[in-house]
Design an enzyme around this catalytic site. Structure first.
Site, PDB file in Angstrom:
ATOM      1  N   GLY A   1      29.019  36.883  32.444  1.00 40.42           N
ATOM      2  CA  GLY A   1      29.707  38.164  32.518  1.00 40.42           C
ATOM      3  C   GLY A   1      31.205  37.908  32.506  1.00 40.42           C
ATOM      4  O   GLY A   1      31.656  36.845  32.941  1.00 40.42           O
TER       5      GLY A   1
ATOM      6  N   GLN B   1      39.991  39.855  34.035  1.00 44.24           N
ATOM      7  CA  GLN B   1      39.972  38.389  33.956  1.00 44.24           C
ATOM      8  C   GLN B   1      40.676  37.853  32.718  1.00 44.24           C
ATOM      9  O   GLN B   1      40.968  36.658  32.635  1.00 44.24           O
ATOM     10  CB  GLN B   1      38.520  37.872  33.972  1.00 44.24           C
ATOM     11  CG  GLN B   1      37.804  38.144  35.279  1.00 44.24           C
ATOM     12  CD  GLN B   1      36.414  37.549  35.252  1.00 44.24           C
ATOM     13  OE1 GLN B   1      35.476  38.193  34.794  1.00 44.24           O
ATOM     14  NE2 GLN B   1      36.285  36.318  35.719  1.00 44.24           N
TER      15      GLN B   1
ATOM     16  N   CYS C   1      32.340  32.368  39.488  1.00 42.21           N
ATOM     17  CA  CYS C   1      33.226  33.267  38.749  1.00 42.21           C
ATOM     18  C   CYS C   1      34.144  32.424  37.887  1.00 42.21           C
ATOM     19  O   CYS C   1      34.707  31.438  38.366  1.00 42.21           O
ATOM     20  CB  CYS C   1      34.038  34.097  39.748  1.00 42.21           C
ATOM     21  SG  CYS C   1      35.149  35.276  38.971  1.00 42.21           S
ATOM     22  N   LEU C   2      34.294  32.817  36.623  1.00 37.27           N
ATOM     23  CA  LEU C   2      35.162  32.044  35.718  1.00 37.27           C
ATOM     24  C   LEU C   2      36.612  32.037  36.213  1.00 37.27           C
ATOM     25  O   LEU C   2      37.366  31.139  35.872  1.00 37.27           O
ATOM     26  CB  LEU C   2      35.094  32.621  34.294  1.00 37.27           C
ATOM     27  CG  LEU C   2      33.751  32.434  33.559  1.00 37.27           C
ATOM     28  CD1 LEU C   2      33.744  33.196  32.237  1.00 37.27           C
ATOM     29  CD2 LEU C   2      33.468  30.954  33.315  1.00 37.27           C
TER      30      LEU C   2
ATOM     31  N   HIS D   1      35.024  43.384  39.949  1.00 37.68           N
ATOM     32  CA  HIS D   1      36.267  42.936  39.315  1.00 37.68           C
ATOM     33  C   HIS D   1      37.139  44.135  38.924  1.00 37.68           C
ATOM     34  O   HIS D   1      38.364  44.063  39.000  1.00 37.68           O
ATOM     35  CB  HIS D   1      35.972  42.135  38.041  1.00 37.68           C
ATOM     36  CG  HIS D   1      35.774  40.659  38.278  1.00 37.68           C
ATOM     37  ND1 HIS D   1      36.737  39.855  38.841  1.00 37.68           N
ATOM     38  CD2 HIS D   1      34.728  39.850  37.986  1.00 37.68           C
ATOM     39  CE1 HIS D   1      36.285  38.606  38.899  1.00 37.68           C
ATOM     40  NE2 HIS D   1      35.063  38.565  38.396  1.00 37.68           N
TER      41      HIS D   1
ATOM     42  N   HIS E   1      28.739  42.177  40.348  1.00 35.97           N
ATOM     43  CA  HIS E   1      29.878  41.256  40.399  1.00 35.97           C
ATOM     44  C   HIS E   1      30.997  41.736  39.468  1.00 35.97           C
ATOM     45  O   HIS E   1      32.172  41.738  39.848  1.00 35.97           O
ATOM     46  CB  HIS E   1      29.385  39.845  40.013  1.00 35.97           C
ATOM     47  CG  HIS E   1      30.441  38.801  39.926  1.00 35.97           C
ATOM     48  ND1 HIS E   1      30.462  37.690  40.750  1.00 35.97           N
ATOM     49  CD2 HIS E   1      31.505  38.660  39.097  1.00 35.97           C
ATOM     50  CE1 HIS E   1      31.499  36.933  40.423  1.00 35.97           C
ATOM     51  NE2 HIS E   1      32.147  37.486  39.421  1.00 35.97           N
ATOM     52  N   GLU E   2      30.621  42.149  38.247  1.00 38.20           N
ATOM     53  CA  GLU E   2      31.631  42.539  37.262  1.00 38.20           C
ATOM     54  C   GLU E   2      32.287  43.873  37.617  1.00 38.20           C
ATOM     55  O   GLU E   2      33.496  44.045  37.437  1.00 38.20           O
ATOM     56  CB  GLU E   2      31.032  42.602  35.856  1.00 38.20           C
ATOM     57  CG  GLU E   2      30.433  41.284  35.347  1.00 38.20           C
ATOM     58  CD  GLU E   2      31.360  40.085  35.465  1.00 38.20           C
ATOM     59  OE1 GLU E   2      32.597  40.254  35.377  1.00 38.20           O
ATOM     60  OE2 GLU E   2      30.840  38.974  35.662  1.00 38.20           O
TER      61      GLU E   2
HETATM   62 NI    NI Z   1      33.787  36.924  38.234  1.00 29.31          NI
END
Ligand code: NI
Length: 188
Positions: free
Chosen positions: A46, A51, A99-100, A145, A141-142
């Protein structure tokens, strides 16, 4: 399509509340393609617009790598514009998240097992789906963000203290990611 640099914790843009997407455009469609490429390049499931530095309510997801060996349906690549969770299950489950934007850190997080989400797809067609398992986890999670919330925010103070030096290293750009990143840790 191009791979975009991923913004790393604890950049301000990751802490902002994103604004609704109000109109379709060539820019938006290209951004969506680039976000998929960026997500796949980072082996993520995701990726949310903040991000890659855009504070708009948009994320992409492809959790098939997680769901292919499970009973859970493979949903394939999906685009969520202006997503909204309309209901959550009372049952919670603990799943390890990463998480990236926070390379090198993973931890077990408790969240509702299933959610119903309303959103627009990339053609601005209204959709609604009820998901469980991995897809539910990624979606929650997304969407966080888009509200400036990171998974580490859910950690108890004990876990947070244990992770503090690691998080500081991420913050200082000292943790190397296997994908291009924005900010301090950008290397030529
Ligand atoms: Ni993340």
């Amino acid at each position: 399509m191009s791979v975009l640099p991923i913004v790393i914790y604890d950049a301000q843009v990751l802490r902002q509340k994103s604004a609704d997407v109000t109109a379709d455009s060539q820019w938006l469609q290209t951004l969506i393609d680039d976000m998929f490429e960026t997500m796949y390049n980072g082996s993520g499931v995701g990726l949310a617009a903040p991000q890659i530095g855009e504070t708009i309510r948009l994320f992409v997801m492809d959790a098939d790598v997680m769901t292919e060996d499970t009973d859970e349906e493979d949903l394939g690549p999906l685009v969520f514009i202006n997503p909204e969770i309309t209901s959550k299950s009372d049952t919670q489950v603990t799943i390890e998240e990463g998480c990236l934007s926070i390379p090198g850190i993973r931890d077990s997080i408790n969240r509702p097992e299933s959610v119903t989400v309303k959103f627009l797809d990339r053609n601005f067609k209204p959709r609604e789906m009820t998901v469980t398992g991995w897809s539910s986890r990624v979606i929650q999670h997304e969407i966080d963000h888009l509200d400036g919330v990171l998974f580490i925010d859910y950690l108890g103070s004990f876990r947070k203290r244990l992770l503090k030096s690691k998080l500081n290293q991420v913050k200082e750009g000292l943790v190397e990611a296997e994908y291009p990143v924005a900010g301090k840790s950008v290397s030529a």
